[in-house]
Design a protein around this motif. Structure first.
Motif, PDB file in Angstrom:
ATOM      1  N   ASP A 105       0.830  -1.215   0.000  1.00 11.83           N
ATOM      2  CA  ASP A 105       0.000   0.000   0.000  1.00 11.83           C
ATOM      3  C   ASP A 105       0.865   1.266   0.000  1.00 11.83           C
ATOM      4  OD1 ASP A 105       1.073   0.026   2.486  1.00 11.83           O
ATOM      5  OD2 ASP A 105      -0.810   0.050   3.581  1.00 11.83           O
ATOM      6  N   PHE A 106       2.096   1.171  -0.420  1.00 10.58           N
ATOM      7  CA  PHE A 106       3.063   2.259  -0.574  1.00 10.58           C
ATOM      8  C   PHE A 106       3.602   2.781   0.765  1.00 10.58           C
ATOM      9  CE2 PHE A 106      -0.163   3.206  -4.113  1.00 10.58           C
ATOM     10  CZ  PHE A 106       0.315   2.178  -4.914  1.00 10.58           C
ATOM     11  N   GLY A 107       2.713   2.887   1.771  1.00 13.67           N
ATOM     12  CA  GLY A 107       3.169   3.293   3.100  1.00 13.67           C
ATOM     13  C   GLY A 107       3.762   4.689   3.159  1.00 13.67           C
ATOM     14  N   LEU A 108       3.257   5.600   2.297  1.00 14.86           N
ATOM     15  CA  LEU A 108       3.796   6.972   2.317  1.00 14.86           C
ATOM     16  C   LEU A 108       3.037   7.803   3.343  1.00 14.86           C
ATOM     17  CD1 LEU A 108       3.985   7.557  -1.545  1.00 14.86           C
ATOM     18  CD2 LEU A 108       5.779   6.692  -0.009  1.00 14.86           C
ATOM     19  N   TYR A 109       3.677   8.838   3.858  1.00 14.89           N
ATOM     20  CA  TYR A 109       2.986   9.771   4.752  1.00 14.89           C
ATOM     21  C   TYR A 109       2.259  10.802   3.905  1.00 14.89           C
ATOM     22  CZ  TYR A 109       5.627   7.763   8.560  1.00 14.89           C
ATOM     23  OH  TYR A 109       6.156   6.888   9.466  1.00 14.89           O
ATOM     24  N   PRO A 110       0.913  10.853   4.004  1.00 17.45           N
ATOM     25  CA  PRO A 110       0.162  11.755   3.120  1.00 17.45           C
ATOM     26  C   PRO A 110       0.469  13.233   3.367  1.00 17.45           C
ATOM     27  CG  PRO A 110      -1.311  10.669   4.701  1.00 17.45           C
ATOM     28  CD  PRO A 110       0.037  10.038   4.860  1.00 17.45           C
ATOM     29  N   TRP A 111       0.939  13.566   4.587  1.00 12.12           N
ATOM     30  CA  TRP A 111       1.186  14.972   4.915  1.00 12.12           C
ATOM     31  C   TRP A 111       2.601  15.409   4.546  1.00 12.12           C
ATOM     32  CZ3 TRP A 111       0.448  11.066   8.473  1.00 12.12           C
ATOM     33  CH2 TRP A 111       1.576  10.698   9.216  1.00 12.12           C
ATOM     34  N   ARG A 112       3.400  14.493   4.052  1.00 15.37           N
ATOM     35  CA  ARG A 112       4.767  14.845   3.652  1.00 15.37           C
ATOM     36  C   ARG A 112       4.859  14.903   2.132  1.00 15.37           C
ATOM     37  NH1 ARG A 112       9.887  12.915   6.716  1.00 15.37           N
ATOM     38  NH2 ARG A 112       9.363  13.394   8.856  1.00 15.37           N
ATOM     39  N   THR A 113       5.646  15.833   1.633  1.00 15.66           N
ATOM     40  CA  THR A 113       5.870  15.906   0.187  1.00 15.66           C
ATOM     41  C   THR A 113       6.724  14.715  -0.248  1.00 15.66           C
ATOM     42  OG1 THR A 113       7.887  17.148   0.496  1.00 15.66           O
ATOM     43  CG2 THR A 113       5.853  18.446   0.189  1.00 15.66           C
ATOM     44  N   VAL A 114       6.880  14.583  -1.576  1.00 15.91           N
ATOM     45  CA  VAL A 114       7.691  13.491  -2.117  1.00 15.91           C
ATOM     46  C   VAL A 114       9.082  13.510  -1.488  1.00 15.91           C
ATOM     47  CG1 VAL A 114       8.884  12.721  -4.219  1.00 15.91           C
ATOM     48  CG2 VAL A 114       6.427  13.243  -4.284  1.00 15.91           C
ATOM     49  N   VAL A 164       7.952   6.528  -5.361  1.00 17.38           N
ATOM     50  CA  VAL A 164       8.391   7.229  -4.140  1.00 17.38           C
ATOM     51  C   VAL A 164       8.794   6.191  -3.079  1.00 17.38           C
ATOM     52  CG1 VAL A 164       7.776   8.862  -2.307  1.00 17.38           C
ATOM     53  CG2 VAL A 164       6.869   9.197  -4.618  1.00 17.38           C
ATOM     54  N   GLY A 165       7.974   5.138  -2.970  1.00 16.98           N
ATOM     55  CA  GLY A 165       8.289   4.065  -2.016  1.00 16.98           C
ATOM     56  C   GLY A 165       9.652   3.440  -2.293  1.00 16.98           C
ATOM     57  N   ILE A 166       9.938   3.227  -3.575  1.00 20.49           N
ATOM     58  CA  ILE A 166      11.237   2.637  -3.951  1.00 20.49           C
ATOM     59  C   ILE A 166      12.362   3.615  -3.622  1.00 20.49           C
ATOM     60  CG2 ILE A 166      12.645   1.829  -5.896  1.00 20.49           C
ATOM     61  CD1 ILE A 166       9.980   0.894  -7.223  1.00 20.49           C
ATOM     62  N   ALA A 167      12.151   4.893  -3.969  1.00 16.34           N
ATOM     63  CA  ALA A 167      13.185   5.906  -3.699  1.00 16.34           C
ATOM     64  C   ALA A 167      13.460   6.009  -2.201  1.00 16.34           C
ATOM     65  CB  ALA A 167      12.752   7.264  -4.252  1.00 16.34           C
ATOM     66  N   ARG A 168      12.400   5.931  -1.405  1.00 15.97           N
ATOM     67  CA  ARG A 168      12.580   6.048   0.051  1.00 15.97           C
ATOM     68  C   ARG A 168      13.402   4.867   0.580  1.00 15.97           C
ATOM     69  NH1 ARG A 168       7.425   5.939   3.696  1.00 15.97           N
ATOM     70  NH2 ARG A 168       7.372   3.913   2.681  1.00 15.97           N
ATOM     71  N   MET A 169      13.108   3.684   0.041  1.00 15.35           N
ATOM     72  CA  MET A 169      13.893   2.526   0.486  1.00 15.35           C
ATOM     73  C   MET A 169      15.358   2.686   0.066  1.00 15.35           C
ATOM     74  SD  MET A 169      13.452  -1.480  -0.458  1.00 15.35           S
ATOM     75  CE  MET A 169      13.878  -1.192  -2.165  1.00 15.35           C
ATOM     76  N   LEU A 170      15.574   3.098  -1.196  1.00 20.88           N
ATOM     77  CA  LEU A 170      16.950   3.196  -1.693  1.00 20.88           C
ATOM     78  C   LEU A 170      17.742   4.290  -0.986  1.00 20.88           C
ATOM     79  CD1 LEU A 170      16.298   2.812  -5.522  1.00 20.88           C
ATOM     80  CD2 LEU A 170      17.254   1.095  -3.979  1.00 20.88           C
ATOM     81  N   ALA A 171      17.044   5.367  -0.590  1.00 19.35           N
ATOM     82  CA  ALA A 171      17.737   6.502   0.025  1.00 19.35           C
ATOM     83  C   ALA A 171      18.386   6.121   1.352  1.00 19.35           C
ATOM     84  CB  ALA A 171      16.771   7.672   0.220  1.00 19.35           C
TER      85      ALA A 171
END
Ligand SMILES: Nc1ncnc2c1ncn2[C@@H]1O[C@H](COP(=O)(O)OP(=O)(O)O)[C@@H](O)[C@H]1O
Ligand SMILES: [Mg+2]
Length: 280
Positions: A105-114, A164-171
């Motif tokens: 489900d991507f697991g992104l924070y909706p209140w944070r930008t990319v 974005v999920g992939i980028a967050r993991m790689l970062a």
């Protein structure tokens, strides 16, 4: 120091979930046989796997056979009842910085930008602000989202959100990448695009060890160096199938090849048997 033989060792692991079955009656407070019962569910049974450094292992199997459970034990979010999981030769005793996770489900924070979402990975590991935003920018470019740094998740398509999920993991520059059906929520076309994108991104990014859970047989073959077929509940390792295609050949043309079709058929027979067993 000598390199351990395998990056991840899952050694005879069994996991039992214990849940309370509530009995909400007034009498239940006083009568022992009406008190809440503990229900035990053996999710995985004596699973053993060795994953070499730099390997990409895909795990397939029917729903509820324990795929997520195995992945979460590698991350140290849950623990086996018997057996053990070793990472870099050391037993896993909790969540670890060298593991990155991507969720369905991507697991992104909706209140944070990319960019703030991507920088969150390294932020968790205490990376200083300027370095983590540099890492975030680099990986946003790598996943093809340059120009979307200030967007919020709801402004992006599903495919872009998972980028974005992939980028967050790689970062976080993880040594181990654990991916639990990361493309499961995407439509078929976007999913295929993201499979090829992940191949491109991983080729650019180097040699992390990856474990990838999926229901999609093509996806397992396209991405995996090995495919683990798990049995129906309780999950066991049924078969480990090596994928003979070099990484550089993992493209559109491969999907049409005879060898790919044969491998897909082999996986289908293996998983389908288990699917039928789980429905019986
Ligand atoms: N936290 C939990 N508590 C109780 N049962 C659970 C929990 N997580 C998973 N299960 C059960 O364990 C089994 C395996 O679940 P899971 O690892 O999520 O399977 P999969 O990812 O293959 O679908 C399922 O029957 C599921 O209902
Ligand atoms: Mg799952």
């Amino acid at each position: 120091m000598a390199e351990p033989a395998a990056k991840i060792v899952v050694d005879g692991v069994t996991k039992i979930y214990r849940t309370r079955k509530r009995r909400d009656s007034f009498l239940g407070r006083f009568l022992p046989d009406l008190r809440p019962k503990i229900m035990e569910l053996k999710a995985v049974d004596n699973v053993s796997l060795e994953i070499a450094s730099g390997d990409f292992v895909a795990i397939i199997g029917p729903s509820r056979c324990g795929k997520t459970t195995v992945l979460r034990m590698m991350d140290g979010l849950i623990f086996p009842d018997s057996g053990q999981v070793l990472v870099n030769g050391t037993p896993v005793t909790g969540p670890r910085a060298e593991c990155g996770f991507i969720f369905q489900d991507f697991g992104l924070y909706p209140w944070r930008t990319v960019i703030d979402n991507v920088a969150f990975g390294p932020e968790l590991h205490g990376v200083p602000k300027n370095v983590r935003y540099e890492l975030a920018r680099k990986h946003i470019n790598l996943v093809g989202l340059k120009g979307f740094e200030s967007a919020f998740p709801h402004q992006l398509s599903g495919g872009m959100q998972q980028r974005v999920g992939i980028a967050r993991m790689l970062a976080s520059e993880p040594e181990i990448m654990l991916m639990d059906e990361p493309f499961g929520a995407l439509d078929a076309l976007t999913r295929r695009t993201m499979q090829f994108e992940l191949i491109r991104i991983l080729a650019a990014e180097g040699s992390a060890t990856s474990v990838f859970v999926t229901h999609d047989l093509d996806e397992a073959i396209l991405l995996g160096d090995k495919v683990v077929i798990m049995s129906a509940w309780p999950g066991r390792v049924k078969e480990i199938v090596p994928v003979p295609f070099p990484r550089a050949e993992r493209g559109e043309a491969l999907l049409e090849s005879k060898l790919f079709a044969e491998l897909r058929h082999h996986l289908w027979v293996g998983v389908h048997e288990e699917q039928l067993a789980s429905e019986a």
